[in-house]
Design an enzyme around this catalytic site. Structure first.
Site, PDB file in Angstrom:
ATOM      1  N   LYS A  26       9.011   6.768 -12.981  1.00  0.00           N
ATOM      2  CA  LYS A  26       8.661   6.052 -11.735  1.00  0.00           C
ATOM      3  C   LYS A  26       9.507   4.804 -11.571  1.00  0.00           C
ATOM      4  O   LYS A  26       9.914   4.450 -10.469  1.00  0.00           O
ATOM      5  CB  LYS A  26       7.180   5.674 -11.735  1.00  0.00           C
ATOM      6  CG  LYS A  26       6.310   6.848 -11.398  1.00  0.00           C
ATOM      7  CD  LYS A  26       4.857   6.507 -11.429  1.00  0.00           C
ATOM      8  CE  LYS A  26       4.074   7.808 -11.413  1.00  0.00           C
ATOM      9  NZ  LYS A  26       2.661   7.613 -11.624  1.00  0.00           N
TER      10      LYS A  26
ATOM     11  N   ASN B 253     -10.627   6.062  -4.205  1.00  0.00           N
ATOM     12  CA  ASN B 253     -10.414   6.156  -5.653  1.00  0.00           C
ATOM     13  C   ASN B 253     -11.165   5.035  -6.355  1.00  0.00           C
ATOM     14  O   ASN B 253     -11.805   4.206  -5.697  1.00  0.00           O
ATOM     15  CB  ASN B 253      -8.917   6.155  -5.986  1.00  0.00           C
ATOM     16  CG  ASN B 253      -8.231   4.896  -5.518  1.00  0.00           C
ATOM     17  OD1 ASN B 253      -8.515   3.813  -6.007  1.00  0.00           O
ATOM     18  ND2 ASN B 253      -7.335   5.029  -4.540  1.00  0.00           N
TER      19      ASN B 253
HETATM   20  O1  C5P Z   1       3.678   7.491  -8.141  1.00  0.00           O
HETATM   21  P1  C5P Z   1       2.423   6.707  -8.347  1.00  0.00           P
HETATM   22  O2  C5P Z   1       1.492   6.781  -7.194  1.00  0.00           O
HETATM   23  O3  C5P Z   1       1.710   6.954  -9.629  1.00  0.00           O
HETATM   24  O4  C5P Z   1       2.977   5.202  -8.484  1.00  0.00           O
HETATM   25  C1  C5P Z   1       2.122   4.124  -8.634  1.00  0.00           C
HETATM   26  C2  C5P Z   1       2.748   2.889  -8.050  1.00  0.00           C
HETATM   27  O5  C5P Z   1       3.236   3.190  -6.752  1.00  0.00           O
HETATM   28  C3  C5P Z   1       1.732   1.766  -7.835  1.00  0.00           C
HETATM   29  O6  C5P Z   1       2.387   0.539  -8.002  1.00  0.00           O
HETATM   30  C4  C5P Z   1       1.272   1.989  -6.404  1.00  0.00           C
HETATM   31  O7  C5P Z   1       0.816   0.776  -5.826  1.00  0.00           O
HETATM   32  C5  C5P Z   1       2.535   2.492  -5.733  1.00  0.00           C
HETATM   33  N1  C5P Z   1       2.305   3.451  -4.650  1.00  0.00           N
HETATM   34  C6  C5P Z   1       2.801   3.171  -3.391  1.00  0.00           C
HETATM   35  N2  C5P Z   1       2.594   4.056  -2.368  1.00  0.00           N
HETATM   36  C7  C5P Z   1       1.972   5.234  -2.582  1.00  0.00           C
HETATM   37  C8  C5P Z   1       1.488   5.530  -3.864  1.00  0.00           C
HETATM   38  C9  C5P Z   1       1.661   4.621  -4.880  1.00  0.00           C
HETATM   39  O8  C5P Z   1       3.387   2.129  -3.200  1.00  0.00           O
HETATM   40  N3  C5P Z   1       1.781   6.067  -1.594  1.00  0.00           N
END
Ligand code: C5P
Length: 420
Positions: A351, A225
């Protein structure tokens, strides 16, 4: 001796820099004329200011002006005949709390990066263990040149010097662009903040994750990404400057004085964060962790298929924050980040709740020029107690400082709570 507390407090307010020795290095650019104002403001704030001019700086400002303003002899010559046996500059280098180079020209930035010392100012910088701050001032093209950019990166990342960012505006040469020295007030405020820096996170272990994970498809390809890791690195730098014991878990390579653990995939990030989490006081998850990874990994490079379509089966990655939100102890502070392209507020709020976070920092990735890859961001901060704060566009480091303020306030609140 009886002390008058009220008078002492008043004195500290008027002379916050009392007892601090500052070397004001002046290099030879047109902005050198502003060095007089900087010297005056620092002296009025109570600092003992010693000006050191490069030979070129004397073309723009005189030693006599700076001597008069600082009330200390301004220096320039490296090999001056002197009355005393002791080289004066070594004494000055030893007693300085901070060396401020303002203006810093492209030339002195290059010399400093190379460790050259062919005149008094650069010699003092090499001979001193004081904090160093630089306020660049130069033509935008000179500032933009890869040589200058590399030199500035060396000063910041290797030598840990602080950069006081130049402003955008009209320069003496008539060009418009970034390269104008920061305002006198900004420079003096930055110096004061650095000298009076509160080690508000000292004794706290803080984990920061940074960058985007890479999920391998085959030996050469991956799903990645656009995350540059800049927000996480700014956060780790800010926490470290406040005395925290920092562990940066990063997909982006950086050279820092604190612990940096390199990872590539979401799984590696999960294992590393989990191994560090128990002993930490705060976790700041700025990393963009891939939600999915290829179900299988091909040991060999996947060949072009004869068919037009090729499909890759994906499987869900663990949500690191979600897992840690479930096991976190009450006194541990977890901050998540939410990069959203729609419904920022409601998605971030969901979230925050779903992942049992203390705080979430949301940014709208559809706004041009901020967020991914940029040095700036504009965010909204939602806290578990229901509070909401908007931070308008500003450098990621400034956002990081704000988050550090919040974390430090939370820790000091916990410390003042009765234990039972
Ligand atoms: O649900 P989303 O991916 O948008 O959430 C973003 C937050 O969750 C960020 O702080 C990211 O570092 C964390 N995250 C995580 N593990 C994942 C995906 C996102 O800890 N697999």
């Amino acid at each position: 001796m009886r002390r008058n507390k009220k008078r002492d407090a008043n004195f500290a307010e008027v002379n916050p820099l009392h007892g601090k020795t500052i070397i004001l290095g002046v290099a030879g650019g047109i902005a050198a004329y502003k060095a007089c104002d900087i010297a005056s403001m620092l002296r009025r704030a109570g600092a003992d200011v010693h000006a050191v001019l490069t030979p070129n700086a004397k073309e723009f400002v005189t030693q006599l002006s700076l001597t008069t303003i600082t009330r200390n002899t301004a220096h320039c010559e490296q090999f001056q005949a002197q009355a005393d046996w002791k080289p004066e500059h070594i004494d000055l280098a030893k007693k300085a709390d901070l060396i401020l180079v303002a203006p810093a020209t492209a030339d002195i930035v290059a010399k400093m990066a190379a460790g050259m010392c062919d005149e008094l100012l650069t010699t003092l910088i090499l001979a001193s263990s004081a904090k160093v701050m630089i306020a660049p001032a130069m033509n935008p093209k000179m500032l933009d040149h890869p040589a200058t950019q590399n030199n500035l990166a060396t000063l910041q990342n290797h030598y840990r010097y602080d950069l006081i960012q130049p402003d955008y505006g009209e320069l003496a040469c008539g060009d418009f662009g970034t390269g104008k020295m920061a305002s006198v007030e900004t420079i003096v405020a930055a110096v004061a903040a650095r000298l009076l820096e509160h080690r508000t996170l000292s004794g706290k272990k803080i984990i920061v994750t940074a960058g985007g994970t890479r999920e391998p498809i085959d030996p050469v390809r991956f799903i990645g990404n656009r995350s540059s890791g800049k927000m996480g690195i700014a956060m780790a730098d800010a926490a470290y400057a406040r005395g925290a014991e920092v562990t940066l878990i990063s997909t982006v390579e950086v050279d820092r004085a604190y612990q940096v653990l390199m990872v590539e995939t979401a799984h590696e990030m999960q294992e590393t964060v989990e191994a560090e989490f128990d002993g930490c006081h705060a976790l700041v998850m700025t990393a963009a962790v891939a939600d999915f990874r290829p179900l299988g990994f091909s040991d060999q490079k996947i060949k072009k298929t004869v068919k037009e379509d090729f499909s890759l089966e994906l499987t869900k990655n663990p949500d690191i924050l979600d897992l840690l939100g479930r096991i976190k102890r009450d006194e541990q502070f977890i901050i998540g980040f939410a990069a959203e392209s729609e419904e920022l507020l409601s998605n971030a709020a969901q979230k925050l709740k779903r992942k049992n976070l203390d705080m979430i920092v949301g940014n709208d990735i559809t706004v041009p020029d901020i967020g991914f890859g940029s040095d700036d961001n504009a965010v909204i901060i939602l806290s578990a107690d229901g509070s909401k704060e908007n931070l308008p566009r500003q450098p990621k480091r400034a956002i990081a400082e704000h988050l550090c303020d919040i974390i430090a306030a939370r820790f000091s609140e916990l410390e003042t709570l009765p234990t039972h």
